[in-house]
Write a protein that holds these residues in place. Structure first.
Motif, PDB file in Angstrom:
ATOM      1  N   ILE A   1     -12.643  -6.623   1.047  1.00 25.49           N
ATOM      2  CA  ILE A   1     -11.761  -5.819   1.902  1.00 25.49           C
ATOM      3  C   ILE A   1     -12.271  -4.372   1.995  1.00 25.49           C
ATOM      4  O   ILE A   1     -12.233  -3.758   3.062  1.00 25.49           O
ATOM      5  CB  ILE A   1     -10.303  -5.856   1.368  1.00 25.49           C
ATOM      6  CG1 ILE A   1      -9.720  -7.270   1.537  1.00 25.49           C
ATOM      7  CG2 ILE A   1      -9.421  -4.838   2.109  1.00 25.49           C
ATOM      8  CD1 ILE A   1      -8.377  -7.476   0.841  1.00 25.49           C
ATOM      9  N   ALA A   2     -12.778  -3.844   0.872  1.00 27.19           N
ATOM     10  CA  ALA A   2     -13.297  -2.469   0.895  1.00 27.19           C
ATOM     11  C   ALA A   2     -14.417  -2.332   1.920  1.00 27.19           C
ATOM     12  O   ALA A   2     -14.531  -1.324   2.619  1.00 27.19           O
ATOM     13  CB  ALA A   2     -13.799  -2.069  -0.490  1.00 27.19           C
TER      14      ALA A   2
ATOM     15  N   ASP B   1      -2.161   3.131  -3.450  1.00 27.89           N
ATOM     16  CA  ASP B   1      -2.237   1.673  -3.296  1.00 27.89           C
ATOM     17  C   ASP B   1      -1.965   0.958  -4.630  1.00 27.89           C
ATOM     18  O   ASP B   1      -0.871   1.020  -5.141  1.00 27.89           O
ATOM     19  CB  ASP B   1      -3.591   1.251  -2.704  1.00 27.89           C
ATOM     20  CG  ASP B   1      -3.772   1.749  -1.270  1.00 27.89           C
ATOM     21  OD1 ASP B   1      -2.770   2.078  -0.624  1.00 27.89           O
ATOM     22  OD2 ASP B   1      -4.925   1.823  -0.817  1.00 27.89           O
ATOM     23  N   LEU B   2      -3.003   0.309  -5.186  1.00 30.58           N
ATOM     24  CA  LEU B   2      -2.802  -0.496  -6.386  1.00 30.58           C
ATOM     25  C   LEU B   2      -3.158   0.268  -7.662  1.00 30.58           C
ATOM     26  O   LEU B   2      -3.106  -0.279  -8.766  1.00 30.58           O
ATOM     27  CB  LEU B   2      -3.661  -1.769  -6.303  1.00 30.58           C
ATOM     28  CG  LEU B   2      -3.380  -2.632  -5.066  1.00 30.58           C
ATOM     29  CD1 LEU B   2      -4.434  -3.725  -4.925  1.00 30.58           C
ATOM     30  CD2 LEU B   2      -1.987  -3.259  -5.142  1.00 30.58           C
ATOM     31  N   PHE B   3      -3.517   1.531  -7.495  1.00 29.70           N
ATOM     32  CA  PHE B   3      -3.997   2.364  -8.598  1.00 29.70           C
ATOM     33  C   PHE B   3      -2.818   3.173  -9.146  1.00 29.70           C
ATOM     34  O   PHE B   3      -2.192   3.934  -8.413  1.00 29.70           O
ATOM     35  CB  PHE B   3      -5.114   3.262  -8.051  1.00 29.70           C
ATOM     36  CG  PHE B   3      -5.710   4.241  -9.013  1.00 29.70           C
ATOM     37  CD1 PHE B   3      -5.664   4.054 -10.386  1.00 29.70           C
ATOM     38  CD2 PHE B   3      -6.371   5.370  -8.527  1.00 29.70           C
ATOM     39  CE1 PHE B   3      -6.237   4.970 -11.251  1.00 29.70           C
ATOM     40  CE2 PHE B   3      -6.943   6.290  -9.386  1.00 29.70           C
ATOM     41  CZ  PHE B   3      -6.882   6.089 -10.749  1.00 29.70           C
TER      42      PHE B   3
ATOM     43  N   VAL C   1      -8.635  -0.516   0.630  1.00 29.78           N
ATOM     44  CA  VAL C   1      -7.567  -0.510  -0.385  1.00 29.78           C
ATOM     45  C   VAL C   1      -8.105   0.125  -1.677  1.00 29.78           C
ATOM     46  O   VAL C   1      -9.233  -0.145  -2.088  1.00 29.78           O
ATOM     47  CB  VAL C   1      -7.101  -1.955  -0.660  1.00 29.78           C
ATOM     48  CG1 VAL C   1      -6.070  -1.981  -1.774  1.00 29.78           C
ATOM     49  CG2 VAL C   1      -6.540  -2.580   0.606  1.00 29.78           C
ATOM     50  N   VAL C   2      -7.300   0.965  -2.285  1.00 28.28           N
ATOM     51  CA  VAL C   2      -7.691   1.627  -3.539  1.00 28.28           C
ATOM     52  C   VAL C   2      -7.153   0.819  -4.718  1.00 28.28           C
ATOM     53  O   VAL C   2      -5.980   0.428  -4.720  1.00 28.28           O
ATOM     54  CB  VAL C   2      -7.124   3.068  -3.563  1.00 28.28           C
ATOM     55  CG1 VAL C   2      -7.344   3.711  -4.928  1.00 28.28           C
ATOM     56  CG2 VAL C   2      -7.782   3.902  -2.464  1.00 28.28           C
TER      57      VAL C   2
ATOM     58  N   ARG D   1       0.819  -1.199   0.000  1.00 33.95           N
ATOM     59  CA  ARG D   1       0.000   0.000   0.000  1.00 33.95           C
ATOM     60  C   ARG D   1       0.858   1.256   0.000  1.00 33.95           C
ATOM     61  O   ARG D   1       2.013   1.239   0.414  1.00 33.95           O
ATOM     62  CB  ARG D   1      -0.922   0.000   1.223  1.00 33.95           C
ATOM     63  CG  ARG D   1      -1.778  -1.260   1.305  1.00 33.95           C
ATOM     64  CD  ARG D   1      -2.946  -1.081   2.212  1.00 33.95           C
ATOM     65  NE  ARG D   1      -3.758   0.058   1.783  1.00 33.95           N
ATOM     66  CZ  ARG D   1      -4.855   0.455   2.418  1.00 33.95           C
ATOM     67  NH1 ARG D   1      -5.247  -0.174   3.512  1.00 33.95           N
ATOM     68  NH2 ARG D   1      -5.538   1.494   1.966  1.00 33.95           N
ATOM     69  N   CYS D   2       0.257   2.339  -0.476  1.00 41.54           N
ATOM     70  CA  CYS D   2       0.949   3.622  -0.514  1.00 41.54           C
ATOM     71  C   CYS D   2      -0.130   4.699  -0.530  1.00 41.54           C
ATOM     72  O   CYS D   2      -1.069   4.627  -1.323  1.00 41.54           O
ATOM     73  CB  CYS D   2       1.817   3.690  -1.771  1.00 41.54           C
ATOM     74  SG  CYS D   2       2.513   5.319  -2.060  1.00 41.54           S
TER      75      CYS D   2
END
Lengths: 276, 637
Positions: A56-57, A125-127, A71-72, A26-27
């Motif tokens: 998870i969302a 995150d993952l985007f 999480v995005v 994640r970020c």
């Protein structure tokens, strides 16, 4: 008649683990540090990475019991035709919609790690931001220069074999798997550096697609100039990773070879002052 | 006033309709600001598989015509569509195919190099043009490429990953801009425009799982409706007969599978009385089921159209077969069988869907019949729009500024978000057509609206834009700070489950009333939600929670329309009113937002049916009216 047994569609809860552990890199945003969080997600029948991210969302609680932010991630069609949900699943770049948990388990996986694509700036995150990729399609003039949208009759007739070749090239969904896997394609956070860096297999293949179209070929000299410039086809290191990770099985290495040849011919013609 | 230098048009949504409009308007010399939640190339249009309809020379020489295409579309839509726009669209269709062909769409070809054709639902002629089984993807790519070309010329500015929040309406009641939010920075900003085109697609996510992409919440249309735009025919939702269920969504298995010869059947035994019943062993491998124990129920009940009856009919038949207990493995599934067509043929004509089935189910449709069940697919209803018919009703006046204009002047609705063209049931392969037709034909009307305007957006007072920005910033703040116990994801899921159970294939008054109570409960709980993510950066949690509020408003429109329409027509089937009632309900349902009760006020208005008189819609069914009265009752939860 020998036949393989048909999958019984009924849930086989007894054989399936109740939950699966997700480790997610994640970020919080550009310039922020990366961190890992883990989640245990119940495995529904037919679950894929997307349905687990959706879970998870709705339940953003880590394995330590800490409530965190959802999480995005990026997604769209969930049928592997839009390219949005591309990420690294257990280290391999792919669309997360077709990453079925059952298949991952069958391959011996006990945990799922999710990471953003490695060659594009992380938004969160993952985007990731794949704007550079779209920008390169603009530089490649990846279009057919039609006269306009008013009625001028049909386009050119085409042999079925030619259509088949163009069709597969035209299924590229700008997902970026081929770029992520390419050792020559570099992550460029600064947009000013974009045109100094290798464009990668997908854009080269689009150049081939539009050069092959009778009307599209009108822009062939400009496209080949682009391919002959810094970051063009000669930057390919022939690692051939692109073709291995392409979800649409586009013959990317054939495209690179074809454009490499076309650029050589283009240069010779330019040298002798002959038009393409 | 002639178009001045600083006049602009906003297009919201970058699917086929939005991109066709963008290209058309940019080409006319007016710059376009294009807004989309996703990069436009990833819009939901990519999911369209089967093809795009148009009269063609081969069909014409067999007796087909544009008029026949028009008539099929009206009949397929159970006569609910206004006829002049459908007439115009059918007559325009061939030139749309030609244009796409010129743009380089790799349409499948015959051995002589002409465009190949396939059969599709609701027609006895081959009039569907296709590119493998990813036609929508190929069409949107062509328009995406043309849009990029105009972007490179500086005529199109893209705002991707921006979400439309609200229209801005001047004191003269004309729409002159929008307020939108950057979903990365979360900045809320106003944009001026001399016309705004909504091309934001359908609302499948109101039903939870559907064949739609994750962005198809219908929130943009719901916001226009709550801002005062009328919404029409909300209760007409297409449930596609053939989808494959998944944990995250339902995946479409194109109608082209049947158009190319796919057969729908269930294992059963035929009794001495000729009636089909359950086989004692429900677990048989389909490949072991002998031919005489395969019940091809669509072919048997509709000998003329067979497997290519329109979607509403195929869906109800499949649903009823399963409710009768004849479904595969005793469950909610039937076979869609392609195994007799051969692997080479399937890969050439249907590769896209074959791959989806292989990847998501893990079986090869060339070897094993696919197991499918109906899934929510298309929104026939949408923002109410108007048009200018030609005096003889045969088409629309080209370039009329009100072409597909909403009840708020200056605001337009193109594509799936427009309620026109498809009536009570859309025919397969007419959606891509209607989207591109809206963009091209009605795009000219937008240009004229802008050129004829007496006031320019650039001269409007800043205060009207600031006011809407404040309203939307306050909404964002309220959501970001909400700390209630209710989970917006759970509310969204419960809404989807309730809407699917009460308001899809089979409806009834009591069941819809029950759904209204559930909706009231969900709206009450929505007021007490909590948003987990407090971040001011790329906050998807907040955007989702906001969309859930709009989906609740849209669900109210759908349910109330369904309750008030006391008849059965096309996709809308009521067990308590199983017959079509033209005298009372050959009318458009119009929903208007009532701010006081925060719900829809429903009224009905006449439909223009001056070209084709309504007739019984049977598709040659052999059991008389039996099919109109399914044994099944609506699902209760």
């Amino acid at each position: 008649m020998t036949t393989a047994p048909v999958t019984n569609p009924q849930p086989r809860g007894a054989q399936r683990p109740r939950t699966i552990r997700f480790r997610i890199e994640r970020c919080d945003g550009p310039g922020k540090p990366a961190r890992w969080e883990a989640f245990d997600v119940p495995v529904e029948p037919g679950a894929n990475v997307i349905s687990c991210l959706q879970w998870i969302a709705a339940n953003p609680v880590t394995i330590e019991g800490k409530r965190t932010t959802p999480v995005v991630w990026d997604s769209g069609c969930l049928e592997e035709v839009c390219g949005a949900c591309t990420m690294r699943v257990n280290g391999r770049v792919r669309q997360s919609c077709t990453a079925l948990i059952e298949n991952l388990l069958a391959a011996g996986v006990t945990e799922v790690t999710l990471q953003p694509m490695s060659k594009f700036p992380v938004v969160r995150d993952l985007f990731v931001d794949r704007q550079r990729f779209f920008n390169d399609l603009k530089r490649a003039k990846a279009w057919v220069p039609i006269d306009g949208t008013y009625n001028l009759g049909a386009g050119p007739r085409e042999k079925p074999a030619d259509q088949a070749e163009r069709y597969v090239l035209s299924t590229c969904m700008t997902c970026g798997c081929c770029l992520d896997a390419c050792p020559q394609y570099k992550k460029e956070e600064d947009a000013k550096e974009w045109d100094q860096s290798f464009v990668g297999a997908a854009v080269i293949s689009q150049v081939r697609l539009f050069n092959e179209h009778p009307t599209g070929a009108a822009l062939k000299p400009e496209r080949l100039d682009f391919m002959a410039s810094i970051g063009g086809v000669s930057d390919c290191g022939n690692a051939q990773n692109c073709v291995k990770v392409c979800p649409k099985e586009i013959p990317l290495t054939e495209s690179i070879a074809a454009i490499g040849r076309a650029v050589s011919i283009h240069r010779i013609k330019q040298f002798f002052g002959v038009r393409d | 006033m002639a178009a001045s230098k600083n006049q602009r048009v906003i297009v919201v949504g970058g699917g086929l309709a939005g991109l066709a409009a963008t290209v058309r308007i940019a080409e006319s010399g007016i710059p376009v600001d294009l807004f989309s939640i996703v990069p436009v190339k990833r819009s939901h249009s990519v999911c369209a598989q089967g093809g795009i309809n148009a009269c063609n020379e081969v069909a014409r020489q067999q007796g087909y015509s544009e008029h026949e295409h028009f008539d099929e579309s009206i009949y397929g839509g159970d006569f609910l569509a206004h006829q002049p726009p459908v007439y115009e669209m059918a007559h325009w269709a061939p030139q749309i195919i030609d244009l796409l062909d010129r743009m380089g769409v790799p349409f499948n070809r015959t051995q002589e190099g002409y465009r190949d054709l396939r059969l599709f639902g609701g027609s006895l002629y081959k009039r569907t043009h296709f590119a493998g089984a990813t036609t929508g993807q190929q069409l949107i790519y062509a328009l995406d490429e043309q849009t990029r070309r105009w972007e490179a010329e500086g005529m199109v500015a893209k705002y991707e990953h921006w979400e439309f929040l609200w229209p801005v309406v001047s004191d003269d009641g004309v729409c002159r801009g929008i307020v939108a939010q950057d979903l990365r920075t979360m900045q809320v900003r106003a944009f001026r425009a001399d016309a705004v085109i909504m091309a934001t697609g359908g609302n499948g996510l109101v039903f939870g799982k559907s064949t739609n992409s994750v962005v198809c919440t219908g929130a943009a249309a719901a916001r226009c409706y709550q801002a005062g735009a009328r919404y029409a025919n909300g209760e007409f939702i297409q449930v596609h007969p053939t989808a494959i269920p998944g944990a995250d969504k339902l995946r479409l298995m194109s109608e082209s599978a049947r158009g190319e010869g796919g057969r729908v059947w269930v294992p059963a035994v035929k009794g001495a009385d000729g009636k089909w019943g359950k086989h004692p062993d429900p677990s048989r491998d389909p490949r072991q089921v002998p031919e005489n124990e395969r019940y091809y129920f669509l072919e048997e009940r509709y000998p003329k159209y067979g497997n290519i009856v329109p979607r509403d009919i195929a869906t109800r038949e499949i649903f009823n077969i399963c409710m009768e207990g004849l479904g595969v493995f005793g469950g909610n599934m039937v076979y869609l069988d392609l195994t007799h067509l051969g692997r080479e043929y399937l890969e050439r004509k249907l590769l896209g869907i074959i791959e989806i089935y292989r990847k998501f189910v893990g079986e090869d449709p060339a070897d094993v019949p696919m197991r499918i069940f109906p899934g929510v697919h298309y929104t026939m209803g949408g923002l109410w729009t108007t048009y200018t018919p030609k005096p003889d009703l045969k088409g629309m006046v080209p370039g009329a500024p009100n072409s597909m204009m909403c009840s708020i002047p200056g605001l337009y609705a193109f594509g799936e978000v427009n309620y026109q063209y498809h009536g009570a049931n859309r025919l397969g392969a007419n959606a891509l057509l209607s989207c591109i037709f809206d963009g091209l034909f009605c795009g000219r009307g937008v240009v004229n609206h802008v050129k004829n305007a007496s006031r320019a957006a650039a001269d409007e007072p800043q205060s009207i834009y600031d006011g809407v920005v404040k309203q939307e910033e306050a909404r964002v703040k309220r959501l970001a700070e909400s700390k209630g116990a209710e989970n917006p994801y759970h509310i969204g899921r419960e809404l989807g489950e309730e809407m699917t159970a009460a308001s899809t294939v089979v409806k009834s008054g009591p069941r819809l009333e029950q759904a209204m109570s559930k909706l009231a409960e969900l709206r009450e709980r929505y007021a007490r939600i909590g948003v987990d993510d407090p971040s001011g950066w790329t906050n998807q949690n907040l955007a989702h929670a906001r969309a859930v509020g709009d989906m609740l408003a849209m669900a109210d429109v759908i349910l109330r329309g369904g309750l008030e329409r006391r008849e059965s027509r096309g996709s809308h089937y009521r067990t308590d009113f199983p017959e079509r009632d033209d005298a009372r309900f050959l009318k458009t349902t119009v929903a208007e937002w009532d701010g006081a009760s925060k719900s829809a006020k429903i009224s009905f208005e006449p439909v223009e049916t001056g070209l084709v008189q309504p007739r019984a819609r049977t598709y040659g069914k052999v059991e008389g009216e039996a099919g109109k009265k399914p044994a099944a009752q609506p699902v209760s939860v």
